[in-house]
Design an enzyme around this catalytic site. Structure first.
Site, PDB file in Angstrom:
ATOM      1  N   GLU A 111       4.835   5.332   4.837  1.00  0.00           N
ATOM      2  CA  GLU A 111       3.470   4.864   5.127  1.00  0.00           C
ATOM      3  C   GLU A 111       2.368   5.878   4.801  1.00  0.00           C
ATOM      4  O   GLU A 111       1.469   6.120   5.606  1.00  0.00           O
ATOM      5  CB  GLU A 111       3.378   4.462   6.602  1.00  0.00           C
ATOM      6  CG  GLU A 111       4.382   3.389   6.957  1.00  0.00           C
ATOM      7  CD  GLU A 111       4.360   2.976   8.428  1.00  0.00           C
ATOM      8  OE1 GLU A 111       3.697   3.635   9.232  1.00  0.00           O
ATOM      9  OE2 GLU A 111       5.015   1.980   8.755  1.00  0.00           O
ATOM     10  N   GLU A 140      12.601  -3.393   7.004  1.00  0.00           N
ATOM     11  CA  GLU A 140      12.221  -3.569   8.421  1.00  0.00           C
ATOM     12  C   GLU A 140      11.890  -5.030   8.721  1.00  0.00           C
ATOM     13  O   GLU A 140      10.927  -5.340   9.425  1.00  0.00           O
ATOM     14  CB  GLU A 140      11.020  -2.675   8.767  1.00  0.00           C
ATOM     15  CG  GLU A 140      11.252  -1.215   8.455  1.00  0.00           C
ATOM     16  CD  GLU A 140      10.175  -0.276   8.997  1.00  0.00           C
ATOM     17  OE1 GLU A 140       9.428  -0.684   9.906  1.00  0.00           O
ATOM     18  OE2 GLU A 140      10.102   0.861   8.512  1.00  0.00           O
TER      19      GLU A 140
END
Ligand code: GLA
Length: 355
Positions: A132, A244
């Site tokens: 991220e 995820e």
């Protein structure tokens, strides 16, 4: 009905089936893991705060709980997210009272990576090396990077902390696949930033083998955009993992691009809907899963693993997510197995479709 009722077996010719697991409760999931999964991801156990809470003091007890279950099951681990703007002790960014110089941060990343790899290399097949690091939106402040998140790492080092992380992981874990992992990866503007970043990383000579598409669904999935994104990322020559996956109740009521936040138009209605998990909404979650797996299967030439973020609905990070002052926490049902670890009806459909 298939003869062998196992997601992992049904998908053997397509991709691995993974789940993120926690050291807190992995022992409650061993039966379902043994039957349906052939990859596990460490949920939090290989992040910096879990493994090096103080500089130079390494602890691997939590990770070892997961590794020992994986060994018993005969499967390997996706090791998740050492270099991330969360879950990292302040020590990383300080040199006494002063901000740390970039070189010191690079040395710390290298020392950490060496310790991680020496401990885990036998059991790990892929690393989310950096998590991220790309920004979600156009910066209001023009002095900020249009590509990178203004994290402490970035403010102190620029994008070179990412280069340092990939170089160190390549050096100490030459046999594992190295991934960059991110969310909102199918939103076109963010996708463009991720692509530019990966191209730049490669131009610097870093090894990156794959991209992790998080696939947290807070809004009704835009299936065309997911297909386009798979093609764009695979077009860079990367292997893809869905890392995820989960489908929030919000995905059954929100048709926006992403999750609504307090203050966004429609937020109150959205929470009201989410607090009401009707059978129709729960069935809709299953339908979304079936469609997503149809897409992933159709790209199994480039997708090597599909991992859900959790195993069953009794333990999901989404239960605590979205709540806040004046906002109720919403119980979520975002996984493939119910709170008693039984497969939901969509599991049989997903298996049938693969055979
Ligand atoms: C992000 C991170 C994960 C995890 C989830 C929420 O997606 O990549 O490690 O923290 O948020 O649990």
């Amino acid at each position: 009905m298939s003869e062998v009722f196992s997601l992992a077996k049904a998908y053997e010719k397509h991709f691995k089936i993974g789940a993120a697991v926690s050291h807190l409760n992995i022992d409650t999931y061993t039966d379902v893991l043994a039957q349906h999964f052939n990859s596990v991801t460490t949920e939090n156990e290989l992040k910096y705060d879990a493994t090096e809470p103080e500089e130079g003091k390494f602890t691997f007890d939590r990770a070892d709980t997961i590794i020992s279950v994986a060994r018993k099951l005969g499967i390997k681990v996706r090791a998740h997210a050492p270099v991330w703007h969360w879950a990292t002790g302040e020590w990383m960014f300080k040199d006494g009272d002063k901000p740390a110089a970039p070189e010191l941060i690079f040395e710390r990343i290298e020392a950490h990576t060496k310790a991680l790899c020496e401990h885990c290399n036998d059991d790990v097949y892929a690393w989310d090396v950096v998590n991220e690091a790309i920004r979600d939106d156009v910066p209001e402040d023009p002095s900020e990077s249009p590509i990178y998140r203004s994290s402490q790492y970035f403010k102190l080092c620029g994008p070179e902390f990412i280069t340092a992380a990939f170089r160190a992981m390549d050096k100490y874990s030459p046999n594992a696949q190295l991934f960059y992992n991110d969310y909102s990866e199918c939103v076109p503007e963010k996708r463009e930033r991720i692509v530019r970043f990966i191209q730049e990383l490669r131009e610097k000579g870093c090894r990156i083998d794959g991209f992790g598409m998080q696939q947290h669904h807070f809004a009704a999935p835009d299936y065309d955009e997911i297909k386009r994104s798979i093609e764009v990322y695979a077009g860079l020559g990367l292997r893809l993992h869905v890392t995820e996956l989960d489908v929030s109740l919000m995905a059954t009521v929100n048709h926006g691009e992403t999750r609504l936040k307090p203050g966004d138009p429609g937020f109150d209605e959205y929470i009201k809907e989410a607090l009401n998990p009707t059978p129709e909404k729960l069935a809709k979650i299953g339908e979304i899963y079936v469609k997503l797996f149809d897409i992933y299967r159709s790209y199994s030439d480039v997708i090597d693993c599909v991992t859900t973020w959790g195993v069953a609905d009794d333990y999901t990070w989404l239960d605590g997510f979205g709540g806040g002052p004046g906002i109720p926490a919403v119980k979520q049902y975002p996984l493939l197995f119910d709170q008693k670890h039984q497969p939901k009806p969509c599991v049989a459909k997903i298996i049938e479709a693969a055979l």
